[in-house]
Design a protein around this motif. Structure first.
Motif, PDB file in Angstrom:
ATOM      1  N   ALA A  34       0.852  -1.192   0.000  1.00  0.00           N
ATOM      2  CA  ALA A  34       0.000   0.000   0.000  1.00  0.00           C
ATOM      3  C   ALA A  34       0.887   1.241   0.000  1.00  0.00           C
ATOM      4  N   VAL A  35       0.616   2.154  -0.930  1.00  0.00           N
ATOM      5  CA  VAL A  35       1.450   3.341  -1.119  1.00  0.00           C
ATOM      6  C   VAL A  35       0.572   4.585  -1.068  1.00  0.00           C
ATOM      7  N   LEU A  36       0.995   5.572  -0.279  1.00  0.00           N
ATOM      8  CA  LEU A  36       0.310   6.869  -0.264  1.00  0.00           C
ATOM      9  C   LEU A  36       0.949   7.751  -1.334  1.00  0.00           C
ATOM     10  N   ILE A  37       0.144   8.223  -2.281  1.00  0.00           N
ATOM     11  CA  ILE A  37       0.644   9.058  -3.377  1.00  0.00           C
ATOM     12  C   ILE A  37       0.191  10.485  -3.117  1.00  0.00           C
ATOM     13  N   THR A  38       1.142  11.369  -2.891  1.00  0.00           N
ATOM     14  CA  THR A  38       0.856  12.749  -2.494  1.00  0.00           C
ATOM     15  C   THR A  38       1.169  13.721  -3.627  1.00  0.00           C
ATOM     16  N   PRO A  39       0.532  14.894  -3.647  1.00  0.00           N
ATOM     17  CA  PRO A  39       0.817  15.866  -4.720  1.00  0.00           C
ATOM     18  C   PRO A  39       2.291  16.247  -4.786  1.00  0.00           C
ATOM     19  N   GLY A  40       2.940  16.344  -3.657  1.00  0.00           N
ATOM     20  CA  GLY A  40       4.363  16.660  -3.567  1.00  0.00           C
ATOM     21  C   GLY A  40       4.943  16.018  -2.328  1.00  0.00           C
ATOM     22  N   PRO A  41       6.218  16.264  -2.042  1.00  0.00           N
ATOM     23  CA  PRO A  41       6.819  15.703  -0.833  1.00  0.00           C
ATOM     24  C   PRO A  41       6.069  16.144   0.417  1.00  0.00           C
ATOM     25  N   VAL A  42       5.942  15.242   1.389  1.00  0.00           N
ATOM     26  CA  VAL A  42       5.223  15.516   2.627  1.00  0.00           C
ATOM     27  C   VAL A  42       6.210  15.586   3.782  1.00  0.00           C
ATOM     28  N   LYS A  43       6.128  16.656   4.556  1.00  0.00           N
ATOM     29  CA  LYS A  43       6.930  16.791   5.756  1.00  0.00           C
ATOM     30  C   LYS A  43       6.057  16.485   6.956  1.00  0.00           C
ATOM     31  N   LEU A  44       6.369  15.408   7.656  1.00  0.00           N
ATOM     32  CA  LEU A  44       5.584  15.000   8.801  1.00  0.00           C
ATOM     33  C   LEU A  44       6.003  15.777  10.043  1.00  0.00           C
ATOM     34  N   THR A  45       5.029  16.122  10.851  1.00  0.00           N
ATOM     35  CA  THR A  45       5.268  16.839  12.101  1.00  0.00           C
ATOM     36  C   THR A  45       5.098  15.876  13.266  1.00  0.00           C
ATOM     37  N   TYR A  46       6.120  15.810  14.106  1.00  0.00           N
ATOM     38  CA  TYR A  46       6.080  14.879  15.236  1.00  0.00           C
ATOM     39  C   TYR A  46       5.717  15.632  16.508  1.00  0.00           C
ATOM     40  N   PRO A  47       4.956  15.011  17.438  1.00  0.00           N
ATOM     41  CA  PRO A  47       4.435  13.652  17.349  1.00  0.00           C
ATOM     42  C   PRO A  47       3.338  13.538  16.298  1.00  0.00           C
ATOM     43  N   LEU A  48       3.268  12.384  15.637  1.00  0.00           N
ATOM     44  CA  LEU A  48       2.305  12.167  14.572  1.00  0.00           C
ATOM     45  C   LEU A  48       0.893  12.069  15.130  1.00  0.00           C
ATOM     46  N   TRP A  49      -0.070  12.588  14.383  1.00  0.00           N
ATOM     47  CA  TRP A  49      -1.463  12.485  14.821  1.00  0.00           C
ATOM     48  C   TRP A  49      -1.974  11.059  14.702  1.00  0.00           C
ATOM     49  N   HIS A  50      -1.384  10.276  13.777  1.00  0.00           N
ATOM     50  CA  HIS A  50      -1.752   8.867  13.622  1.00  0.00           C
ATOM     51  C   HIS A  50      -0.475   8.041  13.725  1.00  0.00           C
ATOM     52  N   PRO A  51      -0.409   7.089  14.658  1.00  0.00           N
ATOM     53  CA  PRO A  51       0.851   6.384  14.913  1.00  0.00           C
ATOM     54  C   PRO A  51       1.363   5.548  13.756  1.00  0.00           C
ATOM     55  N   ARG A  52       0.511   5.195  12.790  1.00  0.00           N
ATOM     56  CA  ARG A  52       0.957   4.331  11.692  1.00  0.00           C
ATOM     57  C   ARG A  52       1.308   5.113  10.430  1.00  0.00           C
ATOM     58  N   LEU A  53       1.242   6.423  10.515  1.00  0.00           N
ATOM     59  CA  LEU A  53       1.509   7.240   9.336  1.00  0.00           C
ATOM     60  C   LEU A  53       2.942   7.067   8.851  1.00  0.00           C
ATOM     61  N   ALA A  54       3.883   7.021   9.770  1.00  0.00           N
ATOM     62  CA  ALA A  54       5.299   6.932   9.387  1.00  0.00           C
ATOM     63  C   ALA A  54       5.650   5.585   8.772  1.00  0.00           C
ATOM     64  N   ASP A  55       4.835   4.547   9.026  1.00  0.00           N
ATOM     65  CA  ASP A  55       5.149   3.204   8.543  1.00  0.00           C
ATOM     66  C   ASP A  55       4.746   2.976   7.094  1.00  0.00           C
ATOM     67  N   LEU A  56       3.943   3.871   6.536  1.00  0.00           N
ATOM     68  CA  LEU A  56       3.445   3.669   5.187  1.00  0.00           C
ATOM     69  C   LEU A  56       4.360   4.337   4.161  1.00  0.00           C
ATOM     70  N   PRO A  57       4.712   3.628   3.089  1.00  0.00           N
ATOM     71  CA  PRO A  57       5.525   4.257   2.045  1.00  0.00           C
ATOM     72  C   PRO A  57       4.764   5.385   1.367  1.00  0.00           C
ATOM     73  N   ARG A  58       5.484   6.465   1.056  1.00  0.00           N
ATOM     74  CA  ARG A  58       4.884   7.625   0.402  1.00  0.00           C
ATOM     75  C   ARG A  58       5.655   7.940  -0.879  1.00  0.00           C
ATOM     76  N   ARG A  59       4.919   8.324  -1.907  1.00  0.00           N
ATOM     77  CA  ARG A  59       5.520   8.757  -3.165  1.00  0.00           C
ATOM     78  C   ARG A  59       4.847  10.068  -3.564  1.00  0.00           C
ATOM     79  N   SER A  60       5.610  10.957  -4.133  1.00  0.00           N
ATOM     80  CA  SER A  60       4.990  12.102  -4.784  1.00  0.00           C
ATOM     81  C   SER A  60       4.396  11.621  -6.107  1.00  0.00           C
TER      82      SER A  60
END
Length: 426
Positions: A34-60
């Protein structure tokens, strides 16, 4: 299977994003990619609002264009217009609401309705949405899977917490999203307080917009940007959720409130029929009937036995409700069946690409129409949101650098540059 979810703002708290992350992360647990496809690069802010967000691969989107997917799923209406950029066997739409109702602007509504114009795979969470989609697009495929209740983030309490004193009322939702009705909710609470109803108030908000509301002259306790795995602690402090949103796909917060032994008062919006029963586990009222809401608040504040009846039934509803593991297995089974069948709608890619130009050039069209160019000026249909954006666009078009650039470059290069800028801004 390799499944791409085209997402918007995934880094900030929202119920819709939570649904996407639950499905994506649990499909990954089942062995799918499962891949999250975002309009552009995503900068995550810690602490994350959802604990599993960092575990998912992301692509622009630019990165995803070089890959192949078994399924590419748009997840809200704007992402539909980027589906064509991804190479997939099946194009689909994880559709959580009739999103044209989010906007007052006519052009936004028209663009949104186009998302139902092709026989995609539609994965949706509410029976009313299935009926709507199948009416509009009978040649598509529809997969109805009821949203789950996370046992990790919203573990059901054994019994409704014992509580004395005043009724404790919780408001939920961001301030600045009109159809969520948060300012209206505080107006109703102020009316109830003025009529002598006794209660205390809290507010659970992804964004308060800097607002510090008071009710009956008393400050409201604000719970803002709470990580999802801590939200149940907020719900557990209150007896009733007062949520007056006017647009929903399937209500999430009332069910989450139920899990902590609370009940809810809501408008009779789409999605309430998924688990809410008036007079049994909750109270419902037609939109804008403020007088009835005040009467309900008075009833719950003065009749503890009836409040206990609603809270007990609400908790029983939550305990019996499906969880995200079961919901995700249903989604996985549906996608696996389509994959095994060899069903594909990849032939729709050229049509998706053609439709994307409708979205890409609308600023130019609205700008020309609002100036009165052409036979059918559009300005009578320009809503307040478009007015703001249009004014910024006018200033941009008239700026000296842009005018100088227009005089220097060819029309073909202008079109290419405009298309690229539009993709980036989208």
């Amino acid at each position: 299977m390799k499944i791409g979810f085209l997402v918007g703002d995934i880094a900030n708290i929202s119920g819709g994003s939570n649904v996407i992350l639950e499905y994506a992360s649990r499909l990954q647990d089942l062995g799918h990619e499962a891949v999250l496809i975002t309009p552009g690069p995503v900068k995550l802010t810690y602490p994350l609002w959802h604990p599993r967000l960092a575990d998912l691969p992301r692509r622009s989107l630019a990165e995803a264009e070089g890959e192949s997917f078994d399924f590419a799923l748009a997840t809200w209406w704007i992402t539909f217009y980027d589906l064509w950029r991804v190479n997939a066997r099946v194009y689909g739409y994880l559709n959580q609401s009739l999103e044209s109702r989010f906007h007052a602007e006519r052009h936004y509504k028209l663009l949104n309705r186009q998302t139902y114009s092709l026989p995609l795979l539609f994965v949706t969470e509410a029976k009313w949405l299935v009926e709507f989609i199948q009416t509009l697009q009978p040649e598509g495929r529809s997969l109805y899977v009821q949203n789950g209740l996370s046992r990790d983030h919203f573990p059901c309490v054994q019994a409704p917490p014992e509580r004395g004193g005043k009724l404790r009322v919780l408001v939920e939702g961001p301030w600045g999203v009109g159809f969520k009705g948060v300012p209206e909710t505080f107006e109703v609470l102020e009316l109830a307080a003025a009529q002598g109803v006794q209660f205390e108030t809290g507010w659970l908000a992804s964004s308060s917009g800097g607002q510090k509301p008071t009710v009956g002259g008393q400050p409201v306790q604000v719970h803002e940007r709470i990580p999802i795995n801590q939200v149940h602690q907020v719900y557990g402090q209150y007896d009733v959720l007062l949520k007056l949103s006017r647009v929903e796909g399937m209500f999430g917060p009332p069910l989450e409130m139920f899990s902590q032994g609370g009940t809810a008062i809501t408008y009779t919006v789409t999605g309430t029929d998924e688990y809410m029963v008036h007079g049994q586990n909750s109270l419902m009222v037609e939109p804008y009937n403020h007088r009835q809401i005040v009467q309900f608040l008075r009833l719950l504040s003065t009749q503890p036995a009836y409040l206990a009846h609603l809270r007990a039934n609400a908790l029983a509803t939550a305990k019996a409700f499906t969880d995200w593991e079961s919901s995700t297995r249903q989604v996985a089974s549906g996608l696996e069946a389509l994959h095994a069948e060899g069903w594909t709608n990849t032939h729709l890619r050229p049509a998706l690409a053609a439709m994307s130009t409708m979205h890409g050039h609308w600023l130019d069209d609205v700008w020309r129409g609002a100036r009165g160019e052409g036979a059918s000026p559009l300005h009578p249909y320009v809503g307040p949101g478009e007015q703001v954006l249009l004014e910024r666009y006018r200033r941009f078009k008239k700026s000296r650098p842009v005018r100088a650039l227009q005089n220097l470059v060819s029309d073909d290069f202008k079109k290419s540059l405009r298309a690229r800028i539009t993709r980036v801004l989208s």
